[in-house]
Design a protein around this motif. Structure first.
Motif, PDB file in Angstrom:
ATOM      1  N   THR A 161      50.074  43.718  51.816  1.00 37.85           N
ATOM      2  CA  THR A 161      49.558  42.664  50.939  1.00 37.85           C
ATOM      3  C   THR A 161      49.970  42.960  49.500  1.00 37.85           C
ATOM      4  O   THR A 161      50.246  44.103  49.144  1.00 37.85           O
ATOM      5  CB  THR A 161      48.018  42.553  50.980  1.00 37.85           C
ATOM      6  N   VAL A 162      50.009  41.916  48.692  1.00 37.47           N
ATOM      7  CA  VAL A 162      50.161  42.050  47.243  1.00 37.47           C
ATOM      8  C   VAL A 162      48.798  41.826  46.611  1.00 37.47           C
ATOM      9  O   VAL A 162      48.221  40.745  46.728  1.00 37.47           O
ATOM     10  CB  VAL A 162      51.173  41.022  46.683  1.00 37.47           C
ATOM     11  N   GLY A 163      48.256  42.863  45.985  1.00 37.16           N
ATOM     12  CA  GLY A 163      46.955  42.773  45.339  1.00 37.16           C
ATOM     13  C   GLY A 163      47.078  42.912  43.838  1.00 37.16           C
ATOM     14  O   GLY A 163      48.177  42.980  43.289  1.00 37.16           O
ATOM     15  N   TRP A 164      45.914  42.981  43.178  1.00 36.45           N
ATOM     16  CA  TRP A 164      45.951  43.090  41.714  1.00 36.45           C
ATOM     17  C   TRP A 164      44.704  43.780  41.183  1.00 36.45           C
ATOM     18  O   TRP A 164      43.687  43.886  41.870  1.00 36.45           O
ATOM     19  CB  TRP A 164      46.129  41.721  41.058  1.00 36.45           C
ATOM     20  N   PHE A 165      44.835  44.258  39.927  1.00 32.31           N
ATOM     21  CA  PHE A 165      43.782  44.996  39.234  1.00 32.31           C
ATOM     22  C   PHE A 165      43.398  44.270  37.951  1.00 32.31           C
ATOM     23  O   PHE A 165      44.225  43.617  37.325  1.00 32.31           O
ATOM     24  CB  PHE A 165      44.273  46.390  38.833  1.00 32.31           C
ATOM     25  N   ALA A 166      42.152  44.445  37.517  1.00 31.78           N
ATOM     26  CA  ALA A 166      41.696  43.948  36.216  1.00 31.78           C
ATOM     27  C   ALA A 166      40.424  44.702  35.844  1.00 31.78           C
ATOM     28  O   ALA A 166      39.758  45.288  36.699  1.00 31.78           O
ATOM     29  CB  ALA A 166      41.446  42.447  36.240  1.00 31.78           C
ATOM     30  N   ARG A 167      40.096  44.679  34.568  1.00 35.36           N
ATOM     31  CA  ARG A 167      38.817  45.248  34.120  1.00 35.36           C
ATOM     32  C   ARG A 167      37.736  44.184  34.078  1.00 35.36           C
ATOM     33  O   ARG A 167      36.549  44.499  34.095  1.00 35.36           O
ATOM     34  CB  ARG A 167      38.963  45.860  32.725  1.00 35.36           C
ATOM     35  N   ASP A 168      38.138  42.927  33.979  1.00 33.76           N
ATOM     36  CA  ASP A 168      37.208  41.823  33.768  1.00 33.76           C
ATOM     37  C   ASP A 168      37.271  40.872  34.966  1.00 33.76           C
ATOM     38  O   ASP A 168      38.368  40.499  35.398  1.00 33.76           O
ATOM     39  CB  ASP A 168      37.600  41.088  32.484  1.00 33.76           C
ATOM     40  N   PRO A 169      36.128  40.458  35.522  1.00 30.40           N
ATOM     41  CA  PRO A 169      36.156  39.582  36.702  1.00 30.40           C
ATOM     42  C   PRO A 169      36.736  38.208  36.422  1.00 30.40           C
ATOM     43  O   PRO A 169      37.263  37.553  37.318  1.00 30.40           O
ATOM     44  CB  PRO A 169      34.675  39.486  37.114  1.00 30.40           C
ATOM     45  N   PHE A 170      36.654  37.748  35.168  1.00 35.71           N
ATOM     46  CA  PHE A 170      37.267  36.473  34.810  1.00 35.71           C
ATOM     47  C   PHE A 170      38.783  36.556  34.966  1.00 35.71           C
ATOM     48  O   PHE A 170      39.419  35.679  35.564  1.00 35.71           O
ATOM     49  CB  PHE A 170      36.894  36.101  33.373  1.00 35.71           C
ATOM     50  N   ILE A 171      39.378  37.617  34.439  1.00 36.10           N
ATOM     51  CA  ILE A 171      40.823  37.782  34.565  1.00 36.10           C
ATOM     52  C   ILE A 171      41.201  38.011  36.023  1.00 36.10           C
ATOM     53  O   ILE A 171      42.213  37.475  36.505  1.00 36.10           O
ATOM     54  CB  ILE A 171      41.308  38.941  33.677  1.00 36.10           C
ATOM     55  N   LEU A 172      40.411  38.799  36.743  1.00 32.11           N
ATOM     56  CA  LEU A 172      40.677  39.020  38.165  1.00 32.11           C
ATOM     57  C   LEU A 172      40.773  37.688  38.901  1.00 32.11           C
ATOM     58  O   LEU A 172      41.678  37.468  39.715  1.00 32.11           O
ATOM     59  CB  LEU A 172      39.566  39.883  38.781  1.00 32.11           C
ATOM     60  N   LYS A 173      39.844  36.784  38.590  1.00 33.35           N
ATOM     61  CA  LYS A 173      39.819  35.481  39.262  1.00 33.35           C
ATOM     62  C   LYS A 173      40.986  34.612  38.810  1.00 33.35           C
ATOM     63  O   LYS A 173      41.591  33.897  39.632  1.00 33.35           O
ATOM     64  CB  LYS A 173      38.490  34.788  38.976  1.00 33.35           C
ATOM     65  N   GLN A 174      41.333  34.637  37.520  1.00 30.46           N
ATOM     66  CA  GLN A 174      42.428  33.792  37.037  1.00 30.46           C
ATOM     67  C   GLN A 174      43.765  34.215  37.642  1.00 30.46           C
ATOM     68  O   GLN A 174      44.591  33.375  37.982  1.00 30.46           O
ATOM     69  CB  GLN A 174      42.493  33.831  35.505  1.00 30.46           C
ATOM     70  N   VAL A 175      43.976  35.513  37.784  1.00 28.55           N
ATOM     71  CA  VAL A 175      45.182  35.980  38.458  1.00 28.55           C
ATOM     72  C   VAL A 175      45.179  35.497  39.907  1.00 28.55           C
ATOM     73  O   VAL A 175      46.204  35.054  40.440  1.00 28.55           O
ATOM     74  CB  VAL A 175      45.292  37.512  38.390  1.00 28.55           C
ATOM     75  N   GLY A 176      44.006  35.561  40.540  1.00 28.02           N
ATOM     76  CA  GLY A 176      43.883  35.072  41.909  1.00 28.02           C
ATOM     77  C   GLY A 176      44.191  33.587  42.027  1.00 28.02           C
ATOM     78  O   GLY A 176      44.827  33.145  42.991  1.00 28.02           O
ATOM     79  N   LYS A 177      43.761  32.811  41.048  1.00 23.53           N
ATOM     80  CA  LYS A 177      44.030  31.369  41.090  1.00 23.53           C
ATOM     81  C   LYS A 177      45.524  31.094  41.053  1.00 23.53           C
ATOM     82  O   LYS A 177      46.006  30.140  41.681  1.00 23.53           O
ATOM     83  CB  LYS A 177      43.326  30.671  39.925  1.00 23.53           C
ATOM     84  N   ILE A 178      46.275  31.929  40.331  1.00 23.94           N
ATOM     85  CA  ILE A 178      47.728  31.762  40.261  1.00 23.94           C
ATOM     86  C   ILE A 178      48.384  32.201  41.566  1.00 23.94           C
ATOM     87  O   ILE A 178      49.155  31.461  42.181  1.00 23.94           O
ATOM     88  CB  ILE A 178      48.294  32.552  39.076  1.00 23.94           C
ATOM     89  N   LEU A 179      48.072  33.408  42.020  1.00 22.90           N
ATOM     90  CA  LEU A 179      48.743  33.946  43.199  1.00 22.90           C
ATOM     91  C   LEU A 179      48.319  33.248  44.485  1.00 22.90           C
ATOM     92  O   LEU A 179      49.124  33.098  45.410  1.00 22.90           O
ATOM     93  CB  LEU A 179      48.469  35.448  43.309  1.00 22.90           C
ATOM     94  N   LEU A 180      47.054  32.831  44.551  1.00 22.89           N
ATOM     95  CA  LEU A 180      46.537  32.181  45.749  1.00 22.89           C
ATOM     96  C   LEU A 180      46.686  30.660  45.703  1.00 22.89           C
ATOM     97  O   LEU A 180      46.355  29.985  46.676  1.00 22.89           O
ATOM     98  CB  LEU A 180      45.054  32.533  45.936  1.00 22.89           C
ATOM     99  N   GLN A 181      47.151  30.154  44.537  1.00 23.72           N
ATOM    100  CA  GLN A 181      47.311  28.708  44.336  1.00 23.72           C
ATOM    101  C   GLN A 181      45.997  27.977  44.623  1.00 23.72           C
ATOM    102  O   GLN A 181      45.953  26.962  45.311  1.00 23.72           O
ATOM    103  CB  GLN A 181      48.439  28.168  45.216  1.00 23.72           C
ATOM    104  N   LEU A 182      44.909  28.525  44.050  1.00 27.67           N
ATOM    105  CA  LEU A 182      43.582  27.944  44.259  1.00 27.67           C
ATOM    106  C   LEU A 182      43.404  26.707  43.396  1.00 27.67           C
ATOM    107  O   LEU A 182      43.872  26.648  42.266  1.00 27.67           O
ATOM    108  CB  LEU A 182      42.498  28.962  43.913  1.00 27.67           C
TER     109      LEU A 182
END
Length: 419
Positions: A161-182
């Motif tokens: 899998t391709v995963g990701w890291f962040a310190r802030d849950p907002f950024i974690l979610k925004q990266v997810g919205k891009i990669l997951l096309q949410l």
């Protein structure tokens, strides 16, 4: 390993949830690029796989990995870097004398040290979740197959899998919205949080140090009726019949481990080794690359793997996914430790480290084999060392899990500070 910076903070994200980085100039860390220390394809660069022998024997990439393109197109600034035995070990920003994590530890260290706001990493056996836990940051392993692994050097396709890291849950979610096309968030209410009590008993710190904070936070937000408890090992043993194929004396004798999860881990490692051999066995035999201690032994063990029991491994994956889907439902979440405790010391005695690793892989195999999404959440420090809890949701519920973490995180942080 690839790490990315954003040129601003939350105020710089547009109303549609995408980063407002117009005019941000991409730049490449040439020191890292020349040494080819990454596993994502970048057009015109050699994908080095963390090993100079691999970089020496492979050509430049002709295209860039889709996961990398997605965040770059959203405005991320990119620099490529990463360390291993050939290039040095990244320093754990929470504890310099402790292990920073697995193969994506450079990505985690970059975020934990505040050098960048988020980073990408790969997670086959735990290489996002473990470094996240060790470095005191958030780490997300998406559902298997939902983020493109095209342009990423394969290890074991059944788990990559391709995963990701962040310190802030907002950024974690925004990266997810891009990669997951949410798309825009749909309201989803937690149906139940299931505490795997037997898994928390594997911890080498008091289990209440993690469970008390989590339970009180969820109760504060959703009420105590949402909290359930289970023995995950007993549940899996009863609901996954193919697991008995891997329940041998070795799994039953592992010190302080859960036999069914140890068997699950054995099946995962067997299928990983088999797929690694099919992907890279010919190259390893022909090049005989210089490999680090521990890695060398595991690679050559993989090359001796046969196809015996491989069909059973694949059947087990299907059975586990069905069983855990029934347990969690659409909006249930399973809580387990990410790993058995704080990060081990560098140069830990091998026998002690192997006991810790066996427990860790038992925990990591739950999401690994089922293909479910998992997030590792930092829970502050215990004896000045970082600790973490993981939340697991059913396959395809990545958006729900990211939203849940964002909602829960502020309460968690307050509760953790007072624990």
């Amino acid at each position: 390993m690839i790490k990315f910076e954003q040129s601003g903070r939350e105020k710089d994200w547009r109303a549609d949830g995408q980063p407002d980085f117009l005019g941000a100039e991409k730049w490449w860390n040439s020191w890292g690029l020349k040494r080819g220390k990454f596993g994502f394809d970048v057009e015109g660069k050699v994908t080095g796989f963390g090993n100079p022998d691999w970089a020496r024997t492979h050509s430049v990439a002709t295209s860039t990995a889709p996961a990398v393109l997605s965040v770059l197109k959203a405005g991320a600034v990119c620099c490529i870097n990463g360390e291993n035995m050939h290039y040095g070990t990244p320093t754990n920003p929470c504890a310099a004398d402790r292990v920073p994590g697995g193969s994506s530890s450079g990505s985690a260290v970059a975020v934990g040290a505040m050098l960048t706001d988020f980073s990408l990493g790969t997670d086959t056996g735990g290489s996002v979740r473990v470094p996240a836990s060790y470095c005191g940051i958030l780490g997300f392993r998406p559902s298997h197959g939902v983020v493109s692994t095209s342009g990423v050097i394969p290890m074991a396709q059944s788990f990559d899998t391709v995963g990701w890291f962040a310190r802030d849950p907002f950024i974690l979610k925004q990266v997810g919205k891009i990669l997951l096309q949410l798309q825009d968030d749909n309201p989803m209410t937690l149906s139940q949080l299931i505490i795997a009590e037997d898994c928390f008993n594997l911890l080498n710190i008091p289990s209440h140090r993690l469970t008390d904070v989590l339970i009180s936070s969820v109760e504060k937000l959703y009420g105590s009726q949402k909290i359930q408890y289970t023995s995950l090992g007993n549940f899996i043993e009863a609901k996954v019949p193919s697991l008995m194929h891997f329940m041998d004396d070795n799994t039953k004798k592992q010190e302080d481990n859960i036999p069914s999860l140890a068997a699950l881990s054995s099946a995962m490692r067997l299928l990983q080794r088999y797929e690694f051999k099919n992907n890279h066995g010919e190259w390893v035999r022909s090049v005989n690359p210089h490999l680090g201690p521990g890695i060398s032994e595991r690679v050559w063990d993989a090359l001796r793997t046969t196809d015996e029991s491989i069909d059973v491994c694949r059947l087990l994956k299907s059975e586990l996914r069905v069983a855990l889907s029934d347990l969690l439902g659409d909006f249930g979440i399973l809580a387990i430790p990410t790993v058995p405790g704080p990060p081990p010391k560098l140069q830990t005695e091998p026998t002690t480290l192997e006991t810790f690793r066996a427990k860790a892989f038992s925990l990591l195999s739950v999401a690994g084999v089922s293909g479910f999404c998992q997030v590792s959440i930092p829970f502050g420090m215990h004896d000045d060392l970082p600790i973490a809890v993981s939340l697991v949701a059913k396959h395809g519920s990545d958006g729900f899990l990211l939203s849940f973490v964002e909602t829960l995180y502020k309460v968690l942080k307050k509760q953790s500070e007072h624990s």
